[in-house]
Design a protein around this motif. Structure first.
Motif, PDB file in Angstrom:
ATOM      1  N   GLU A   6       0.828  -1.200   0.000  1.00  0.00           N
ATOM      2  CA  GLU A   6       0.000   0.000   0.000  1.00  0.00           C
ATOM      3  C   GLU A   6       0.864   1.252   0.000  1.00  0.00           C
ATOM      4  OE1 GLU A   6      -0.966   0.833   4.698  1.00  0.00           O
ATOM      5  OE2 GLU A   6      -2.398  -0.376   3.558  1.00  0.00           O
ATOM      6  N   CYS A   7       0.332   2.324  -0.516  1.00  0.00           N
ATOM      7  CA  CYS A   7       1.063   3.575  -0.637  1.00  0.00           C
ATOM      8  C   CYS A   7       1.337   4.169   0.743  1.00  0.00           C
ATOM      9  CB  CYS A   7       0.256   4.563  -1.481  1.00  0.00           C
ATOM     10  SG  CYS A   7       0.958   6.229  -1.543  1.00  0.00           S
ATOM     11  N   ASN A  28      12.320   6.735  -6.861  1.00  0.00           N
ATOM     12  CA  ASN A  28      12.947   7.402  -5.711  1.00  0.00           C
ATOM     13  C   ASN A  28      13.263   8.865  -6.014  1.00  0.00           C
ATOM     14  OD1 ASN A  28      12.834   5.022  -4.264  1.00  0.00           O
ATOM     15  ND2 ASN A  28      14.956   4.451  -4.676  1.00  0.00           N
ATOM     16  N   ASN A  29      13.681   9.137  -7.250  1.00  0.00           N
ATOM     17  CA  ASN A  29      14.004  10.503  -7.633  1.00  0.00           C
ATOM     18  C   ASN A  29      12.764  11.395  -7.589  1.00  0.00           C
ATOM     19  OD1 ASN A  29      14.571  12.751  -9.890  1.00  0.00           O
ATOM     20  ND2 ASN A  29      16.533  12.011  -9.106  1.00  0.00           N
ATOM     21  N   LEU A  33      11.958  14.516  -4.903  1.00  0.00           N
ATOM     22  CA  LEU A  33      11.596  15.859  -5.346  1.00  0.00           C
ATOM     23  C   LEU A  33      10.366  16.361  -4.597  1.00  0.00           C
ATOM     24  CD1 LEU A  33      11.896  18.315  -7.147  1.00  0.00           C
ATOM     25  CD2 LEU A  33      10.654  17.104  -8.942  1.00  0.00           C
ATOM     26  N   ILE A  34       9.372  15.510  -4.436  1.00  0.00           N
ATOM     27  CA  ILE A  34       8.169  15.895  -3.684  1.00  0.00           C
ATOM     28  C   ILE A  34       8.535  16.198  -2.237  1.00  0.00           C
ATOM     29  CG2 ILE A  34       5.951  15.097  -2.787  1.00  0.00           C
ATOM     30  CD1 ILE A  34       5.570  13.523  -5.363  1.00  0.00           C
ATOM     31  N   LYS A  41       7.616  14.487   5.148  1.00  0.00           N
ATOM     32  CA  LYS A  41       8.402  13.646   4.258  1.00  0.00           C
ATOM     33  C   LYS A  41       7.865  12.218   4.304  1.00  0.00           C
ATOM     34  CE  LYS A  41      10.994  17.332   4.201  1.00  0.00           C
ATOM     35  NZ  LYS A  41      10.864  18.329   3.126  1.00  0.00           N
ATOM     36  N   LYS A  42       7.444  11.718   3.160  1.00  0.00           N
ATOM     37  CA  LYS A  42       6.889  10.367   3.075  1.00  0.00           C
ATOM     38  C   LYS A  42       7.901   9.398   2.473  1.00  0.00           C
ATOM     39  CE  LYS A  42       2.745  11.671   4.467  1.00  0.00           C
ATOM     40  NZ  LYS A  42       2.086  11.171   5.664  1.00  0.00           N
ATOM     41  N   LYS A  43       7.741   8.145   2.810  1.00  0.00           N
ATOM     42  CA  LYS A  43       8.631   7.123   2.278  1.00  0.00           C
ATOM     43  C   LYS A  43       8.310   6.775   0.830  1.00  0.00           C
ATOM     44  CE  LYS A  43       9.634   4.942   6.736  1.00  0.00           C
ATOM     45  NZ  LYS A  43       9.580   3.679   7.522  1.00  0.00           N
ATOM     46  N   GLY A  44       7.162   7.209   0.373  1.00  0.00           N
ATOM     47  CA  GLY A  44       6.795   6.937  -1.006  1.00  0.00           C
ATOM     48  C   GLY A  44       5.460   7.563  -1.362  1.00  0.00           C
TER      49      GLY A  44
END
Length: 217
Positions: A6-7, A28-29, A33-34, A41-44
């Protein structure tokens, strides 16, 4: 390593589903940037929740890059250009020779006007203005080249003027010097702050170049 199902941002299902369009995480790049322009800060981020976030981040990247370039152009103007060959009171490291060139057309009318005014012991203001513009362009070139080399001053500068084009009225200005990196303690407090700011903004711009999107902004 277990597969992410899951996101991390919106908790959307990331498991592959037959007959449906599959949702997946950004690279990852793209994620970095986001995160660079986000408070949290999120892991993904998945494709489902990231569209607006990514577009906003790209726009912020574009704005910051343009601002940094503008500020750097102004700060680079503070790089000293000296004709002296050596400064005993400075501690510096020699980098390499830097050069600048400018070619300007004068035109037949200007040539005639110059000859007429010189007959009366006057200088052609039009020629002087073009020569001055050529000098300014050359100085900008050698300062920028010095900046790219990591230098903060130019010594031993020589300026040459010539006429080219087989009598067609082409003015050439050439400038050369030696780019050096001077220990900041040799500069005044104001110069130290200026070059300190220059280095910080240069490093920031180099960092932003790591994002693949940089080439498109």
């Amino acid at each position: 390593m277990s597969e992410i199902t899951e996101c991390p941002n919106c908790q959307a299902d990331l498991r592959k589903k037959a007959f449906y369009s599959n949702n997946k995480l950004l690279t990852n790049n793209e994620r970095d940037l986001i995160n660079e322009y986000s408070i949290e800060k999120k892991k993904g981020y998945c494709e489902k929740c990231s569209l607006a976030l990514y577009q906003q981040s790209v726009e912020k990247l574009k704005q910051e890059v343009e601002l940094l370039k503008s500020e750097l152009r102004e700060l680079i103007k503070n790089i000293p250009i000296l004709t002296i060959q050596n400064l005993p009171c400075w501690k510096y490291r020699i980098l390499q020779m830097v050069t600048g060139q400018s070619t300007t057309g004068t035109g037949a009318l200007t040539e005639f006007t110059s000859s007429f005014t010189d007959f009366f012991g006057q200088q052609s203001s039009r020629h002087n203005a073009k020569l001055k513009a050529g000098e300014e362009l050359c100085m900008a070139q050698i300062r920028h080249e010095t900046y790219e080399l990591g230098g903060n001053a130019i010594i031993g500068v020589d300026v040459d003027y010539s006429d080219a084009g087989g009598g067609k009225g082409m003015l050439i200005v050439c400038m050369s010097g030696t780019a050096i990196n001077v220990d900041l303690i040799c500069f005044s407090e104001l110069q130290q702050r200026s070059f300190g700011t220059l280095e910080k903004k240069k490093h920031r711009l180099e960092f932003l170049k790591n994002f693949k999107t940089y080439k498109t902004v």
